[in-house]
Design a protein around this motif. Sequence first.
Motif, mmCIF file in Angstrom:
data_model
loop_
_atom_site.group_PDB
_atom_site.id
_atom_site.type_symbol
_atom_site.label_atom_id
_atom_site.label_comp_id
_atom_site.label_asym_id
_atom_site.label_seq_id
_atom_site.Cartn_x
_atom_site.Cartn_y
_atom_site.Cartn_z
ATOM 1 N N ASN A 3 -36.003 7.845 -9.350
ATOM 2 C CA ASN A 3 -35.442 8.085 -10.680
ATOM 3 C C ASN A 3 -35.173 9.564 -10.906
ATOM 4 O OD1 ASN A 3 -35.635 5.376 -11.206
ATOM 5 N ND2 ASN A 3 -37.459 5.526 -12.482
ATOM 6 N N TYR A 4 -34.050 9.839 -11.571
ATOM 7 C CA TYR A 4 -33.652 11.204 -11.907
ATOM 8 C C TYR A 4 -33.217 11.244 -13.367
ATOM 9 C CZ TYR A 4 -33.755 12.210 -6.902
ATOM 10 O OH TYR A 4 -34.157 12.382 -5.595
ATOM 11 N N SER A 5 -33.409 12.410 -13.981
ATOM 12 C CA SER A 5 -33.000 12.585 -15.378
ATOM 13 C C SER A 5 -31.794 13.515 -15.452
ATOM 14 C CB SER A 5 -34.153 13.151 -16.214
ATOM 15 O OG SER A 5 -34.569 14.416 -15.724
ATOM 16 N N PHE A 6 -30.958 13.300 -16.467
ATOM 17 C CA PHE A 6 -29.705 14.045 -16.617
ATOM 18 C C PHE A 6 -29.629 14.645 -18.019
ATOM 19 C CE2 PHE A 6 -29.245 10.990 -13.333
ATOM 20 C CZ PHE A 6 -28.264 11.432 -12.459
ATOM 21 N N SER A 7 -29.101 15.841 -18.108
ATOM 22 C CA SER A 7 -28.850 16.480 -19.399
ATOM 23 C C SER A 7 -27.521 17.199 -19.339
ATOM 24 C CB SER A 7 -29.979 17.456 -19.770
ATOM 25 O OG SER A 7 -30.083 18.492 -18.805
ATOM 26 N N VAL A 8 -26.791 17.204 -20.460
ATOM 27 C CA VAL A 8 -25.457 17.803 -20.516
ATOM 28 C C VAL A 8 -25.433 18.876 -21.593
ATOM 29 C CG1 VAL A 8 -22.991 17.393 -20.759
ATOM 30 C CG2 VAL A 8 -24.483 15.585 -19.849
ATOM 31 N N ASN A 9 -25.072 20.091 -21.215
ATOM 32 C CA ASN A 9 -24.953 21.193 -22.168
ATOM 33 C C ASN A 9 -23.522 21.713 -22.161
ATOM 34 O OD1 ASN A 9 -27.821 21.889 -23.206
ATOM 35 N ND2 ASN A 9 -28.099 21.678 -20.990
ATOM 36 N N ALA A 10 -23.068 22.162 -23.333
ATOM 37 C CA ALA A 10 -21.695 22.662 -23.446
ATOM 38 C C ALA A 10 -21.578 23.602 -24.639
ATOM 39 C CB ALA A 10 -20.733 21.488 -23.599
ATOM 40 N N GLN A 11 -20.496 24.354 -24.657
ATOM 41 C CA GLN A 11 -20.187 25.208 -25.795
ATOM 42 C C GLN A 11 -19.277 24.424 -26.741
ATOM 43 O OE1 GLN A 11 -21.183 28.453 -26.537
ATOM 44 N NE2 GLN A 11 -22.642 28.231 -24.835
ATOM 45 N N VAL A 12 -19.764 24.155 -27.937
ATOM 46 C CA VAL A 12 -18.994 23.425 -28.945
ATOM 47 C C VAL A 12 -18.919 24.270 -30.207
ATOM 48 C CG1 VAL A 12 -18.807 21.315 -30.313
ATOM 49 C CG2 VAL A 12 -19.774 21.222 -28.004
ATOM 50 N N ALA A 13 -17.708 24.646 -30.589
ATOM 51 C CA ALA A 13 -17.493 25.495 -31.769
ATOM 52 C C ALA A 13 -18.313 26.782 -31.672
ATOM 53 C CB ALA A 13 -17.838 24.734 -33.041
ATOM 54 N N GLY A 14 -18.369 27.336 -30.455
ATOM 55 C CA GLY A 14 -19.050 28.611 -30.264
ATOM 56 C C GLY A 14 -20.553 28.513 -30.117
ATOM 57 N N THR A 38 -18.235 13.878 -26.413
ATOM 58 C CA THR A 38 -18.249 15.051 -27.276
ATOM 59 C C THR A 38 -17.417 14.764 -28.529
ATOM 60 O OG1 THR A 38 -17.668 17.413 -27.477
ATOM 61 C CG2 THR A 38 -16.316 16.074 -26.018
ATOM 62 N N PRO A 39 -17.913 15.140 -29.704
ATOM 63 C CA PRO A 39 -17.186 14.875 -30.946
ATOM 64 C C PRO A 39 -15.954 15.753 -31.130
ATOM 65 C CG PRO A 39 -19.144 16.170 -31.404
ATOM 66 C CD PRO A 39 -19.218 15.777 -29.961
ATOM 67 N N GLN A 40 -15.878 16.830 -30.375
ATOM 68 C CA GLN A 40 -14.714 17.723 -30.415
ATOM 69 C C GLN A 40 -14.609 18.465 -29.094
ATOM 70 O OE1 GLN A 40 -15.436 21.299 -32.995
ATOM 71 N NE2 GLN A 40 -17.247 20.138 -33.643
ATOM 72 N N THR A 41 -13.568 19.232 -28.937
ATOM 73 C CA THR A 41 -13.349 19.936 -27.674
ATOM 74 C C THR A 41 -14.569 20.780 -27.299
ATOM 75 O OG1 THR A 41 -10.966 20.035 -28.084
ATOM 76 C CG2 THR A 41 -11.861 21.565 -26.456
ATOM 77 N N ALA A 42 -14.960 20.687 -26.030
ATOM 78 C CA ALA A 42 -16.136 21.425 -25.545
ATOM 79 C C ALA A 42 -15.741 22.247 -24.320
ATOM 80 C CB ALA A 42 -17.262 20.468 -25.197
ATOM 81 N N GLN A 43 -16.394 23.402 -24.192
ATOM 82 C CA GLN A 43 -16.132 24.279 -23.045
ATOM 83 C C GLN A 43 -17.400 24.431 -22.206
ATOM 84 O OE1 GLN A 43 -15.313 25.558 -26.334
ATOM 85 N NE2 GLN A 43 -13.276 24.613 -26.080
ATOM 86 N N ASN A 44 -17.163 24.762 -20.942
ATOM 87 C CA ASN A 44 -18.249 25.053 -20.016
ATOM 88 C C ASN A 44 -19.286 23.924 -19.987
ATOM 89 O OD1 ASN A 44 -19.550 26.659 -18.087
ATOM 90 N ND2 ASN A 44 -20.814 27.706 -19.624
ATOM 91 N N VAL A 45 -18.810 22.711 -19.797
ATOM 92 C CA VAL A 45 -19.697 21.543 -19.761
ATOM 93 C C VAL A 45 -20.421 21.498 -18.414
ATOM 94 C CG1 VAL A 45 -19.830 19.040 -19.969
ATOM 95 C CG2 VAL A 45 -18.128 20.311 -21.297
ATOM 96 N N LYS A 46 -21.746 21.387 -18.462
ATOM 97 C CA LYS A 46 -22.554 21.345 -17.248
ATOM 98 C C LYS A 46 -23.548 20.195 -17.321
ATOM 99 C CE LYS A 46 -22.459 26.343 -16.367
ATOM 100 N NZ LYS A 46 -23.311 27.560 -16.166
ATOM 101 N N ILE A 47 -23.733 19.520 -16.190
ATOM 102 C CA ILE A 47 -24.706 18.429 -16.092
ATOM 103 C C ILE A 47 -25.830 18.872 -15.170
ATOM 104 C CG2 ILE A 47 -25.094 16.029 -15.439
ATOM 105 C CD1 ILE A 47 -22.120 15.537 -15.835
#
Length: 227
Positions: A173-184, A123-132
Amino acid sequence: MEGVSTNSYIDSMKWKKEDDARYADPDERSKLEQEDFFKLLTEQLNMQDPSKPVENDQMIAQMTSFTMAEGITGLSERFDQFASDMTSNQALQASTMVGRKVLVPTDKANLESGAGVTGMIATPQTAQNVKISIKDSTGATVKTIEIGDMAQGTKEFEWDGKMSNGEEAPAGNYSFSVNAQVAGQTEELPIQMHARVQSVSTGGDRGVVLNLKGLGGIKLSDVTEIS
């Protein structure tokens, strides 16, 4: 034949397949070696008009042009050999990676029976609520990993290979994605996964290629870490 002048030296330079085996390759017929050049230059001097001799600077220019062309050709051949040697050396080094795991920029991983998979998110900056989110080959979500807050930089993670119901996920095989709150705002973060090297291939435009189990080939230069 009347009206046609001949020159014994020029005639002697004509390519004759039965006389000179060096030119069996059609590409060799167009090559003018240094010895041939100086013979032609000598013949040119012998046949020049005495009232209009070739100027020194013209002669020097011809010799310089030939020398430069010969030098460039030789340099190109040496560079090609150097590139070939480098590729062979890289392939030899890459062969030591067979059986090991490498970190590569992909959102997919091959799960082996009874094992887990690991990867890295950034992450380029602080991230919240990171989920994979982990999905199988049909696109169904089999597991969600809660990371929570994450400081700027990278973070390793591991999936133990178990689904949300606690059962072992089938190998594949499995696929992965990461979502997070960055700067709101909700953003998808970049991810890299570890994969096992099965073999190494060389040749073609891609150079040295690592063949990863279940994932196909990837260029050696794309590897960011070796486990």
